[in-house]
Write a protein that holds these residues in place. Structure first.
Motif, short mmCIF file in Angstrom:
data_model
loop_
_atom_site.label_atom_id
_atom_site.label_comp_id
_atom_site.label_asym_id
_atom_site.label_seq_id
_atom_site.Cartn_x
_atom_site.Cartn_y
_atom_site.Cartn_z
N SER A 151 17.79 32.82 48.81
CA SER A 151 18.62 31.80 48.17
C SER A 151 20.01 32.37 47.90
O SER A 151 20.34 32.73 46.75
CB SER A 151 17.97 31.32 46.86
OG SER A 151 16.71 30.76 47.10
N PRO A 152 20.84 32.46 48.94
CA PRO A 152 22.17 33.05 48.77
C PRO A 152 23.21 32.07 48.23
O PRO A 152 24.38 32.44 48.11
CB PRO A 152 22.52 33.48 50.19
CG PRO A 152 21.83 32.47 51.07
CD PRO A 152 20.55 32.12 50.36
N PRO A 165 15.83 36.67 29.04
CA PRO A 165 16.93 37.06 29.92
C PRO A 165 17.62 35.89 30.60
O PRO A 165 18.80 35.99 30.96
CB PRO A 165 16.25 37.96 30.95
CG PRO A 165 14.83 37.50 30.98
CD PRO A 165 14.53 37.11 29.56
N PHE A 166 16.90 34.79 30.78
CA PHE A 166 17.46 33.59 31.39
C PHE A 166 16.50 32.45 31.10
O PHE A 166 15.30 32.66 31.00
CB PHE A 166 17.63 33.78 32.91
CG PHE A 166 18.49 32.73 33.56
CD1 PHE A 166 19.88 32.84 33.52
CD2 PHE A 166 17.93 31.63 34.19
CE1 PHE A 166 20.69 31.87 34.09
CE2 PHE A 166 18.73 30.66 34.77
CZ PHE A 166 20.11 30.78 34.71
N PHE A 187 22.50 30.13 42.75
CA PHE A 187 21.35 31.03 42.61
C PHE A 187 21.80 32.48 42.48
O PHE A 187 21.10 33.28 41.84
CB PHE A 187 20.40 30.86 43.79
CG PHE A 187 19.68 29.54 43.79
CD1 PHE A 187 18.88 29.17 42.73
CD2 PHE A 187 19.82 28.66 44.85
CE1 PHE A 187 18.22 27.96 42.72
CE2 PHE A 187 19.16 27.44 44.85
CZ PHE A 187 18.36 27.08 43.78
N VAL A 188 22.93 32.84 43.07
CA VAL A 188 23.47 34.20 42.89
C VAL A 188 23.72 34.46 41.41
O VAL A 188 23.37 35.53 40.88
CB VAL A 188 24.76 34.38 43.71
CG1 VAL A 188 25.44 35.69 43.34
CG2 VAL A 188 24.46 34.36 45.21
N LEU A 189 24.29 33.48 40.73
CA LEU A 189 24.55 33.63 39.29
C LEU A 189 23.26 33.77 38.51
O LEU A 189 23.17 34.56 37.57
CB LEU A 189 25.36 32.43 38.79
CG LEU A 189 26.78 32.28 39.36
CD1 LEU A 189 27.42 30.99 38.83
CD2 LEU A 189 27.64 33.48 38.99
N VAL A 190 22.25 32.99 38.90
CA VAL A 190 20.95 33.07 38.23
C VAL A 190 20.36 34.47 38.39
O VAL A 190 19.91 35.09 37.42
CB VAL A 190 19.97 32.01 38.79
CG1 VAL A 190 18.56 32.24 38.23
CG2 VAL A 190 20.45 30.61 38.45
N HIS A 191 20.36 34.96 39.63
CA HIS A 191 19.77 36.27 39.90
C HIS A 191 20.51 37.38 39.15
O HIS A 191 19.89 38.30 38.59
CB HIS A 191 19.78 36.56 41.40
CG HIS A 191 18.97 35.58 42.18
ND1 HIS A 191 19.33 35.14 43.45
CD2 HIS A 191 17.82 34.92 41.89
CE1 HIS A 191 18.44 34.28 43.88
NE2 HIS A 191 17.52 34.13 42.96
N GLU A 192 21.83 37.29 39.12
CA GLU A 192 22.62 38.33 38.45
C GLU A 192 22.36 38.32 36.94
O GLU A 192 22.18 39.37 36.32
CB GLU A 192 24.10 38.12 38.73
CG GLU A 192 24.50 38.44 40.18
CD GLU A 192 25.97 38.17 40.44
OE1 GLU A 192 26.63 37.57 39.56
OE2 GLU A 192 26.46 38.56 41.52
N ALA A 193 22.32 37.11 36.37
CA ALA A 193 22.08 37.02 34.93
C ALA A 193 20.67 37.49 34.58
O ALA A 193 20.47 38.20 33.58
CB ALA A 193 22.29 35.57 34.47
N LEU A 194 19.70 37.10 35.38
CA LEU A 194 18.32 37.49 35.11
C LEU A 194 18.14 38.99 35.28
O LEU A 194 17.49 39.66 34.45
CB LEU A 194 17.39 36.73 36.07
CG LEU A 194 15.88 36.88 35.86
CD1 LEU A 194 15.50 36.58 34.42
CD2 LEU A 194 15.14 35.95 36.81
#
Length: 512
Positions: A66-67, A89-90, A71-78
C-alpha cells in the motif's frame, strides 16, 4: 427440499459461481476502504509469523503493498508510536499486556484471508486478492445453501443475484468482513431451514467473531426455524417445537456461542477487557430510538438504501392472505434484524465510511432479505416480468448507492431536504458531516446549515454552544429554540427554516 439433485442443475449453478469468481478476480481490484489497514496488517502478521501481533516487519510488508500517500502516513505514524512504546500508537491499534501491538478488531476474517494471501504471494501474484477469494468462497457456500433449499438452479441463481444487488456488490471487494458476514448470516439462516444446524452455527459463529451482534443467531436461528416449520408444514406449535428443538439444535447453538465468545476471551487475555472496540469506540448513551430509525430508514445510509425490495416483500407478507399463519415467522425475522441493530447504535462513529448503505446494515439487514426470499419461494411459479422488475429496482438502488460518498447527501436525501425538509431529520452526525463534507466534523463543528435556492431550510445546532448561537445570530446573539425539533445526545437540535434571533440578527448569508 431436495437432498440429492441432478448433475445438470449443479453444473449450471457451478458455472454461474465460476463466472462470478472470474469477473471479480479479473475485473475488480481489492478495495482499501473501511478498516482495511487493521485487517491487512493482521493478515500479513498471520501469514508471516502465525500470530495477530503487529510487528515492525509487518509494517514494512504493508508499506510495499500500500504505497499510497495516505497509507504511508499511517505506516510512519504507527511505526513511530510502536518504537516509542505508546499505548495507542495509531487509531485502531493498542499495546497489549504482553507489550505487543494488536488491532482492536478480532482476527478470524484475517486468518481466513492469510491462507490465500500467502499462496498468491508465493506465486508472485497480488496477495490482497486473498480477501476477494474469502468473500467469493462465502458466496459459493450461500449459493449451495439456496440450491439445497429451493431445489432449483434458477431460483438459487436469482437468490444469489438478489443478495449481490442488496448491498453485496457494494462491499464485495472490500478487504474487511462486511461481505463475508452478510453471506455467512444469510447462508446460516438458509442452512437452518435445510436441517443443517451445525453448518449454520459454524458459518454464523465465525461471522460473529468479527461482528458480535451475530451471536444472537444462537437463539434466533432455531426460533426462526420453529416458526417456519409451524407455517410451512402446518404443524401445531408444540409439534413444531419438538421437531426443531432437538439435542443437535442445542449443541449447534452452544457451538455458535463458543465461537462468538472467542474474541471476548482473547480480549481479556491481551487487553484485560471483554472488548477493546466497546471500550474505545462505543457509548451506550447513543442507543436511541432516533438511531434505530436511522439504521433502517435513513435515506443516506440506512438499510432502506440497500434493501428496498426486501422491505417491500416483508410488507407484502404482512398483507398477504396467509399472513396469520406466517406472522410468527415474519415477526421473528424482523426482531432478529432489530436485535442485531441495537448494539450497533452505540458506535461513536455513526457516519463512518460506507458504500451507500452503512456497513452494519449491510449484514444486519440479511434477515429481511431472508424473509423476502422465503416469501418468494412459497410461490409455485415466478413470472419473468416480476423477477425482472425486482432486479431492476435493486440495480437502481446499487447505482444510486455508488453515486455519492459518506460525506455527501444521497440523491434521495437531497430530494427530501429540498421538497419536504420538515419531514426529514437525519441523525445529527449524518446531517452535520454531510453538510460540511468532512468526516469527523462532529467533534469540532457546532452548527450546520442546508440551503435550498440560497435559503436555509434546515439548521442543526448544538443548543448549549455560544459559538453556534453567535454564528447564526451574530456576536452575543441568541437563537430562539421554542420551535426547535429533537433532543439528541450532546444537546443537538434542529431548526426548520431561517433562524429566529431573540438577540442580535441572523448572520450574513444565513437568513433574512
Amino acid at each position: 427440499m431436495q437432498r440429492f439433485l441432478p448433475a445438470a442443475p449443479v453444473s449450471r449453478l457451478a458455472l454461474f459461481i465460476g463466472f462470478l469468481f472470474l469477473a471479480a478476480l479479473l475485473l475488480a481490484r481489492p478495495s482499501k476502504s473501511g478498516d482495511f489497514q487493521e485487517y491487512a496488517l493482521m493478515t500479513i502478521a498471520l501469514a508471516s509469523h502465525g500470530t495477530p501481533e503487529i510487528r515492525v516487519s509487518d509494517l514494512d510488508t504493508a508499506a510495499k503493498l500500500s504505497p499510497e500517500p495516505g497509507f504511508v502516513l499511517v505506516h510512519e505514524a504507527l511505526r513511530a508510536g510502536m518504537r516509542k512504546g505508546d499505548l495507542h500508537p495509531f487509531p485502531g491499534f493498542v499495546r497489549g499486556k504482553d507489550g505487543g501491538y494488536y488491532a482492536i478488531h478480532f482476527f478470524a476474517y484475517p486468518a481466513l484471508a492469510a491462507i490465500p494471501f500467502k499462496l498468491i504471494d508465493r506465486v508472485g501474484g497480488k496477495p490482497l486478492k486473498g480477501f476477494q477469494l474469502v468473500n467469493l468462497g462465502a458466496l459459493a457456500i450461500l449459493a449451495v445453501a439456496l440450491f439445497q433449499f429451493t431445489g432449483s438452479p434458477g431460483r438459487a441463481i436469482f437468490g444469489v443475484t438478489m443478495f449481490l444487488l442488496s448491498g453485496g456488490v457494494l462491499y464485495s471487494n472490500w478487504c474487511s468482513p462486511e461481505f463475508f458476514t452478510a453471506s455467512a448470516l444469510l447462508g446460516g439462516l438458509v442452512f437452518t431451514l435445510n436441517g443443517r444446524p451445525y453448518l449454520a452455527a459454524l458459518l454464523a459463529g465465525v461471522a460473529a467473531m468479527q461482528n458480535p451482534p451475530l451471536a444472537l443467531f444462537a437463539a434466533f436461528g432455531p426460533l426462526i426455524r420453529v416458526c417456519y416449520v409451524y407455517a410451512h408444514e402446518r404443524l401445531p406449535a408444540r409439534a413444531a417445537l419438538r421437531k426443531v428443538l432437538t439435542g443437535h439444535t442445542v449443541l449447534a447453538s452452544l457451538l455458535m456461542g463458543l465461537l462468538a465468545a472467542a474474541p471476548v476471551w482473547f480480549n481479556y487475555q491481551v487487553f484485560g477487557v471483554p472488548s477493546m472496540i466497546a471500550t474505545l469506540a462505543t457509548d451506550p448513551a447513543l442507543i436511541t430510538p432516533a438511531r434505530l430509525v436511522s439504521y433502517f430508514f435513513d435515506l443516506n445510509q440506512g438499510a432502506i438504501v440497500g434493501f428496498p425490495v426486501a422491505m417491500a416483500l416483508v410488507l407484502s407478507q404482512l398483507l398477504a392472505q396467509d399472513r396469520l399463519r406466517w406472522l410468527p415467522h415474519t415477526i421473528a425475522g424482523i426482531l432478529f434484524a432489530v436485535a442485531m441493530a441495537i448494539p450497533s447504535l452505540s458506535t461513536v462513529n455513526w457516519n463512518s465510511g460506507a458504500a451507500g448503505m452503512m456497513r452494519y446494515a449491510a449484514w444486519g439487514g440479511m434477515p429481511l432479505l431472508y424473509l423476502g426470499l422465503t416469501y418468494l419461494q412459497r410461490a409455485p411459479r415466478w413470472p419473468l416480468a416480476v423477477l425482472a422488475a425486482l432486479l431492476l429496482v435493486q440495480l437502481g438502488a446499487v447505482r444510486l448507492a455508488r453515486s455519492y460518498t459518506s460525506v455527501e447527501f444521497s440523491p434521495a436525501a437531497k430530494l427530501m431536504l429540498d421538497a419536504a425538509p420538515g419531514w426529514y431529520y437525519p441523525e445529527p452526525e449524518i446531517f452535520l458531516e454531510r453538510s460540511m463534507h468532512q468526516d469527523g466534523a462532529m467533534g469540532v463543528a457546532r452548527v450546520a446549515v442546508y440551503l435550498a435556492a440560497g435559503t436555509p431550510v434546515k439548521i442543526l445546532l448544538k443548543a448549549d454552544s455560544e459559538l453556534a448561537h453567535a454564528s447564526l445570530c451574530g456576536p452575543a446573539g441568541r437563537v430562539a429554540l421554542d420551535r426547535a425539533e429533537g433532543n439528541y445526545p450532546g444537546g443537538w437540535r434542529y431548526l426548520d427554516g431561517p433562524p429566529r434571533c431573540t438577540q442580535g440578527a441572523p448572520a450574513r448569508g444565513i437568513g433574512k
